[in-house]
Design an enzyme around this catalytic site. Structure first.
Site, PDB file in Angstrom:
ATOM      1  N   GLY A 103       0.746  -1.105   0.100  1.00  0.00           N
ATOM      2  CA  GLY A 103      -0.045  -0.006   0.074  1.00  0.00           C
ATOM      3  C   GLY A 103       0.944   1.240   0.032  1.00  0.00           C
ATOM      4  O   GLY A 103       0.286   2.397   0.127  1.00  0.00           O
ATOM      5  N   SER A 106       4.231   1.007  -4.327  1.00  0.00           N
ATOM      6  CA  SER A 106       5.654   0.266  -4.881  1.00  0.00           C
ATOM      7  C   SER A 106       5.585   0.294  -6.381  1.00  0.00           C
ATOM      8  O   SER A 106       6.386   0.262  -7.188  1.00  0.00           O
ATOM      9  CB  SER A 106       6.128  -0.829  -4.336  1.00  0.00           C
ATOM     10  OG  SER A 106       5.261  -2.047  -4.247  1.00  0.00           O
ATOM     11  N   SER A 107       4.215  -0.284  -6.920  1.00  0.00           N
ATOM     12  CA  SER A 107       4.221  -0.548  -8.517  1.00  0.00           C
ATOM     13  C   SER A 107       4.091   0.680  -8.982  1.00  0.00           C
ATOM     14  O   SER A 107       4.761   0.770 -10.169  1.00  0.00           O
ATOM     15  CB  SER A 107       2.726  -1.337  -8.738  1.00  0.00           C
ATOM     16  OG  SER A 107       1.648  -0.480  -8.429  1.00  0.00           O
ATOM     17  N   ASP A 150      -1.698   7.110  -7.030  1.00  0.00           N
ATOM     18  CA  ASP A 150      -0.225   6.258  -6.549  1.00  0.00           C
ATOM     19  C   ASP A 150       0.783   7.099  -7.628  1.00  0.00           C
ATOM     20  O   ASP A 150       1.750   7.211  -7.273  1.00  0.00           O
ATOM     21  CB  ASP A 150      -0.242   4.912  -6.836  1.00  0.00           C
ATOM     22  CG  ASP A 150      -0.959   4.232  -5.757  1.00  0.00           C
ATOM     23  OD1 ASP A 150      -1.714   4.940  -5.049  1.00  0.00           O
ATOM     24  OD2 ASP A 150      -0.884   2.876  -5.576  1.00  0.00           O
TER      25      ASP A 150
HETATM   26  C1  MEV Z   1      -3.897   2.310  -3.822  1.00  0.00           C
HETATM   27  O1  MEV Z   1      -2.572   2.448  -3.317  1.00  0.00           O
HETATM   28  C2  MEV Z   1      -5.008   3.120  -3.763  1.00  0.00           C
HETATM   29  C3  MEV Z   1      -6.543   2.780  -4.277  1.00  0.00           C
HETATM   30  O2  MEV Z   1      -7.101   3.863  -4.020  1.00  0.00           O
HETATM   31  C4  MEV Z   1      -6.355   2.483  -5.981  1.00  0.00           C
HETATM   32  C5  MEV Z   1      -5.991   3.684  -6.709  1.00  0.00           C
HETATM   33  O3  MEV Z   1      -6.417   4.905  -6.241  1.00  0.00           O
HETATM   34  O4  MEV Z   1      -5.940   3.297  -7.748  1.00  0.00           O
HETATM   35  C6  MEV Z   1      -6.820   1.543  -3.458  1.00  0.00           C
END
Ligand code: MEV
Length: 317
Positions: A103, A106-107, A150
């Site tokens: 979370g 990293s990707s 992200d």
């Molecule tokens: C993932 O870090 C965040 C999410 O809200 C997905 C996104 O915003 O693309 C779960």
């Protein structure tokens, strides 16, 4: 940054979503901060023949990289097409202190660092818009339906308020409080979590949209409370967000245990951060001593790592 005529590097940071994860995919507001303690670096070096890659998941030809690197393979492909360069005669080396699939983005960060490294290597200017566009192509592979948050957070330096499709709005973290980040040590499952909310949206649209909208309202309220320096209020809003995310099925036992442990240790609020179903949680503490008590309690619960971030001061310990 080009280090020598035959080598170039690109960098990116991790990110922490304070509020609005998942809801941001549906057009609701979100609040996130860059996390400079965790970084990633891609080095491109001139070589002969097919592209090779060295990283923790694979050492060898890029064309034989495992599925988990599909987003990286894609970002290299789309970047080379945009650069009008052939897919050969260089190697990629990736080093990272961003825990993978927790979370922390990293990707997206690996894609940001790699696009930057390739543009540096081929000596081409890269606008922020182009960077986000290229990274978002690979985020579709990693997340299915990315909001773009992200990509923006791992490539920028300031806290952002973000609604999908609208300009990013930097905001000031004028909150006199400490953020404790705890890693469950278990991989998060952003893609599954995003698609399970999509399924809920189909099977129970009314209630799911209400919950998503409520998460957005909490993010808006948290922004105001941060700007007014009201940590107690921010903590309450974080807790409410965690309960809603749990209801939407994107938390799990490990995250809930850490959130409960943080609250018992005196946190003003705590919640999962990012995609969920594993990965990291965050807790808010009103001073450093309280933050250390939360860290201790999370460690007793078996966290794999913790970080303490002084929000008002912007420093990471
Ligand atoms: C993932 O870090 C965040 C999410 O809200 C997905 C996104 O915003 O693309 C779960």
């Amino acid at each position: 940054m080009q280090t020598a005529h035959n080598q170039a590097i690109g960098e990116a940071t991790g990110k922490i979503i304070l509020m609005g994860e998942h809801a941001v995919v549906y057009g609701e507001p979100s609040l996130a901060i860059p996390f400079p303690k965790a970084t990633i670096q891609t080095t491109v070096t001139q070589s002969k023949g097919p592209i090779t890659i060295e990283c923790i998941y694979h050492s060898g030809l890029l064309s034989t990289a495992p599925d988990r690197l599909a987003n990286l393979v894609t970002v290299v492909d789309v970047s080379l097409k945009a650069l009008r360069q052939e897919a050969k005669d260089f190697s990629l080396h990736i080093t990272s202190s961003i825990p993978a699939e927790r979370g922390m983005g990293s990707s997206a960060a690996v894609a940001v660092a790699t696009v930057r490294a390739l543009y540096n290597y081929f000596n081409e200017p890269l606008s922020h818009e182009q960077l986000l566009e290229l990274v978002n192509v690979s985020e579709v592979i990693a997340h299915g339906n990315p909001s773009g948050l992200d990509a923006a957070m791992t490539s920028g330096e300031s806290p952002l308020y973000y609604i999908k499709g609208q300009p990013f709005i930097p905001f000031s973290l004028s909150l006199d409080a400490y953020l404790v980040v705890g890693d469950t040590g278990v991989k998060g499952q952003t893609r599954d979590a995003v698609s399970s909310i999509a399924t809920l949206m189909e099977s129970n649209p009314e209630e799911t949209s209400q919950d998503i909208h409520h998460l957005g309202e909490l993010a808006d309220k948290a922004k105001i409370a941060i700007e007014k320096n009201q940590p107690v209020e921010v903590g309450k809003l974080m807790h409410q967000a965690h309960l809603l995310l749990t209801k939407l099925g994107v938390s799990n036992n490990q995250l809930n245990h850490l959130v409960d442990a943080a609250l018992e240790a005196g946190a003003l609020g705590a919640k999962l951060t990012g995609g969920g179903r594993g990965g990291c949680m965050v807790a808010l503490a009103d001073n450093e001593v309280a933050a250390q008590e939360i860290v201790q309690s999370l460690n007793e619960m078996g966290t794999s790592s913790t970080w303490v971030y002084h929000l008002g001061g912007g420093s990471v310990e």
